[in-house]
Write an enzyme that holds these catalytic residues in place. Structure first.
Site, PDB file in Angstrom:
ATOM      1  N   LYS A 146       0.812  -1.222   0.000  1.00  0.00           N
ATOM      2  CA  LYS A 146       0.000   0.000   0.000  1.00  0.00           C
ATOM      3  C   LYS A 146       0.840   1.263   0.000  1.00  0.00           C
ATOM      4  CE  LYS A 146      -4.370  -1.708   1.611  1.00  0.00           C
ATOM      5  NZ  LYS A 146      -5.484  -1.634   2.538  1.00  0.00           N
ATOM      6  N   LYS A 168     -10.864  -3.761  -3.597  1.00  0.00           N
ATOM      7  CA  LYS A 168     -11.775  -2.615  -3.641  1.00  0.00           C
ATOM      8  C   LYS A 168     -11.135  -1.437  -4.348  1.00  0.00           C
ATOM      9  CE  LYS A 168     -13.392  -3.633   1.041  1.00  0.00           C
ATOM     10  NZ  LYS A 168     -12.843  -3.413   2.369  1.00  0.00           N
ATOM     11  N   LYS A 224      -4.725  -9.806  -6.571  1.00  0.00           N
ATOM     12  CA  LYS A 224      -5.893 -10.020  -5.711  1.00  0.00           C
ATOM     13  C   LYS A 224      -7.074  -9.148  -6.162  1.00  0.00           C
ATOM     14  CE  LYS A 224      -5.831  -8.092  -1.641  1.00  0.00           C
ATOM     15  NZ  LYS A 224      -5.543  -7.665  -0.273  1.00  0.00           N
TER      16      LYS A 224
HETATM   17  P1  TYM Z   1     -10.440  -5.854   4.227  1.00  0.00           P
HETATM   18  O1  TYM Z   1     -11.480  -4.825   4.457  1.00  0.00           O
HETATM   19  O2  TYM Z   1      -9.354  -5.594   3.249  1.00  0.00           O
HETATM   20  O3  TYM Z   1     -11.109  -7.211   3.782  1.00  0.00           O
HETATM   21  C1  TYM Z   1     -12.158  -7.786   4.534  1.00  0.00           C
HETATM   22  C2  TYM Z   1     -12.111  -9.296   4.481  1.00  0.00           C
HETATM   23  O4  TYM Z   1     -12.209  -9.755   3.131  1.00  0.00           O
HETATM   24  C3  TYM Z   1     -11.100 -10.604   2.841  1.00  0.00           C
HETATM   25  N1  TYM Z   1     -10.695 -10.386   1.451  1.00  0.00           N
HETATM   26  C4  TYM Z   1     -10.557 -11.365   0.541  1.00  0.00           C
HETATM   27  N2  TYM Z   1     -10.720 -12.691   0.637  1.00  0.00           N
HETATM   28  C5  TYM Z   1     -10.499 -13.426  -0.485  1.00  0.00           C
HETATM   29  N3  TYM Z   1     -10.131 -12.873  -1.667  1.00  0.00           N
HETATM   30  C6  TYM Z   1      -9.947 -11.539  -1.812  1.00  0.00           C
HETATM   31  N4  TYM Z   1      -9.598 -11.017  -2.977  1.00  0.00           N
HETATM   32  C7  TYM Z   1     -10.164 -10.720  -0.659  1.00  0.00           C
HETATM   33  N5  TYM Z   1     -10.084  -9.380  -0.440  1.00  0.00           N
HETATM   34  C8  TYM Z   1     -10.410  -9.198   0.859  1.00  0.00           C
HETATM   35  C9  TYM Z   1     -10.005 -10.178   3.800  1.00  0.00           C
HETATM   36  O5  TYM Z   1      -9.059 -11.201   3.997  1.00  0.00           O
HETATM   37  C10 TYM Z   1     -10.791  -9.864   5.044  1.00  0.00           C
HETATM   38  O6  TYM Z   1     -11.066 -11.037   5.787  1.00  0.00           O
HETATM   39  N6  TYM Z   1      -7.346  -5.646   8.081  1.00  0.00           N
HETATM   40  C11 TYM Z   1      -8.631  -6.123   7.697  1.00  0.00           C
HETATM   41  C12 TYM Z   1      -9.763  -5.577   8.535  1.00  0.00           C
HETATM   42  C13 TYM Z   1      -9.598  -5.752  10.007  1.00  0.00           C
HETATM   43  C14 TYM Z   1      -9.726  -6.973  10.711  1.00  0.00           C
HETATM   44  C15 TYM Z   1      -9.537  -6.634  12.087  1.00  0.00           C
HETATM   45  C16 TYM Z   1      -9.969  -8.275  10.327  1.00  0.00           C
HETATM   46  C17 TYM Z   1      -9.345  -4.775  10.920  1.00  0.00           C
HETATM   47  N7  TYM Z   1      -9.306  -5.308  12.192  1.00  0.00           N
HETATM   48  C18 TYM Z   1      -9.592  -7.617  13.073  1.00  0.00           C
HETATM   49  C19 TYM Z   1     -10.011  -9.246  11.318  1.00  0.00           C
HETATM   50  C20 TYM Z   1      -9.824  -8.913  12.674  1.00  0.00           C
HETATM   51  C21 TYM Z   1      -8.867  -5.696   6.257  1.00  0.00           C
HETATM   52  O7  TYM Z   1      -8.286  -4.788   5.773  1.00  0.00           O
HETATM   53  O8  TYM Z   1      -9.824  -6.332   5.635  1.00  0.00           O
END
Ligand code: TYM
Length: 332
Positions: free
Chosen positions: A111, A197, A194
């Site tokens: 990022k 968003k 990947k």
């Molecule tokens: P975020 O918002 O990027 O993504 C949310 C969830 O979706 C999953 N994900 C995917 N899974 C499969 N293929 C993909 N292309 C894909 N893109 C996203 C992510 O693995 C995630 O499970 N850091 C985290 C948010 C967070 C969090 C936490 C998660 C903040 N605090 C505590 C668990 C526990 C994040 O950026 O997710």
């Protein structure tokens, strides 16, 4: 009952990766775990956000949870900034986390890009806040997509560092839970990247609110190679675009990759894509429609978030108080 914590950033464009990698698995887990599902709005601020869009995206993620089948009575659904203990605990953890641990985080490297000196401190310490999210509730399990595994492992390390420093076993060591045939859904334009968003091309992803025609069009346009569909999983693994589409199909139909590969072996992509589009719009059409209905009634969504924050707060506050006592902060 073991406790689950997981979350999604409200940064717009919720997509099929978020659904198959995370939300769909949460729906299945709510029967066996006490579940806390967060909309991590403070994490979203690690990159610039328009205030009005952030508010709206927070409601949209909440609607996605509920429309996908997460029961807001059984589970706690809330947005992170409503419970100040997250940032308070993150500070304490930041004081225990060596820079070397953060330097290893691949998401920061991706990022921040080349211009590291201009990346924000929040983006760098992002995984420390994530550790605080999980450990504030003493959660034991964290269901996420593959890309978040490294962050959950860091949360384990931070829990261990705290426990050793204060000679306690207060924090459990949380386990990542990564399952399904689509733990890493790839871009429809490039099978080595990947699905995300933030990809500029909307054709790279299927959004949870896309209608059937848009889904069909995006799948028709999805990149593939010129050969017919692979005859074995091994062959699929050498062909990233084919593997991605087959994996999505397997996840949507709850079949193994082996079954799906056997079913479509040697067929043309056009036939397979039509079947995939039908499956994807059958699942997402229902959820997207329900999300749109809910978004038209933000009062209901806000009520869920308010109630969820009260319940989250009731767990978080006593934990934070114990942590403050252990660390020697004088609370009069
Ligand atoms: P975020 O918002 O990027 O993504 C949310 C969830 O979706 C999953 N994900 C995917 N899974 C499969 N293929 C993909 N292309 C894909 N893109 C996203 C992510 O693995 C995630 O499970 N850091 C985290 C948010 C967070 C969090 C936490 C998660 C903040 N605090 C505590 C668990 C526990 C994040 O950026 O997710």
């Amino acid at each position: 009952m073991p406790r689950i914590f997981s979350g999604i950033q409200p940064t717009g464009n919720l997509h099929l990766g978020n659904y198959l990698g995370a939300i769909r698995n949460w729906v299945a887990l709510q029967a066996d775990y006490e579940c806390i599902f967060c909309i991590v709005d403070l994490h979203a601020l690690t990159l610039p956000q328009e205030p009005e869009e952030l508010r709206s995206a927070t409601r949209e993620v909440t609607a996605a949870y509920i429309a996908s089948g997460i029961d807001p009575e059984r589970c706690i659904i809330f947005n992170q900034s409503m419970v100040p203990a997250h940032t308070q605990l993150a500070w304490l953890f930041g004081c225990l986390t060596p820079l070397g641990w953060l330097n290893r985080m691949t998401q920061f490297k991706d990022k921040a890009g080349k211009d590291r000196d201009n990346a924000g401190l929040g983006l760098y310490s992002y995984p420390v806040l994530m550790a605080a999210d999980i450990l504030l509730y003493r959660a034991t399990h964290v269901p996420v997509g593959e890309d978040q595994k490294q962050h959950v492992e860091l949360a384990r390390d931070i829990a261990g560092a705290f426990n050793r420093r204060y000679n306690t076993d207060f924090f459990p060591l949380p386990e990542p839970q990564i399952f399904g045939a689509a733990t890493r859904v790839m871009s429809l334009r490039d099978g080595t990247k990947k699905m995300s968003k933030s990809d500029e091309s909307d054709y790279s992803r299927i959004n949870m609110t896309d209608d059937a025609d848009t889904i069909a069009l995006k799948i028709r346009r999805a990149k593939t190679d010129p050969q017919p569909l692979p005859h074995s999983v091994k062959e699929a693994e050498m062909r990233p675009e084919a593997a991605n589409l087959l994996g999505i199909y397997a996840a949507l139909t709850d079949e193994t990759m082996e079954t799906v590969v056997a079913h479509f072996a040697g067929k043309n992509f056009s036939d397979f894509k039509a079947a995939l589009a039908e499956r994807a719009s059958a699942t997402l059409g229902r959820i997207g429609g329900e999300m749109n209905r809910m978004m038209a009634d933000p009062g209901y969504i806000d009520g869920v978030l308010r109630h969820g924050a009260e319940r989250a707060q009731a767990i978080a506050e006593p934990h934070l108080k114990l942590v403050f006592d252990m660390t020697g902060l004088l609370r009069l």
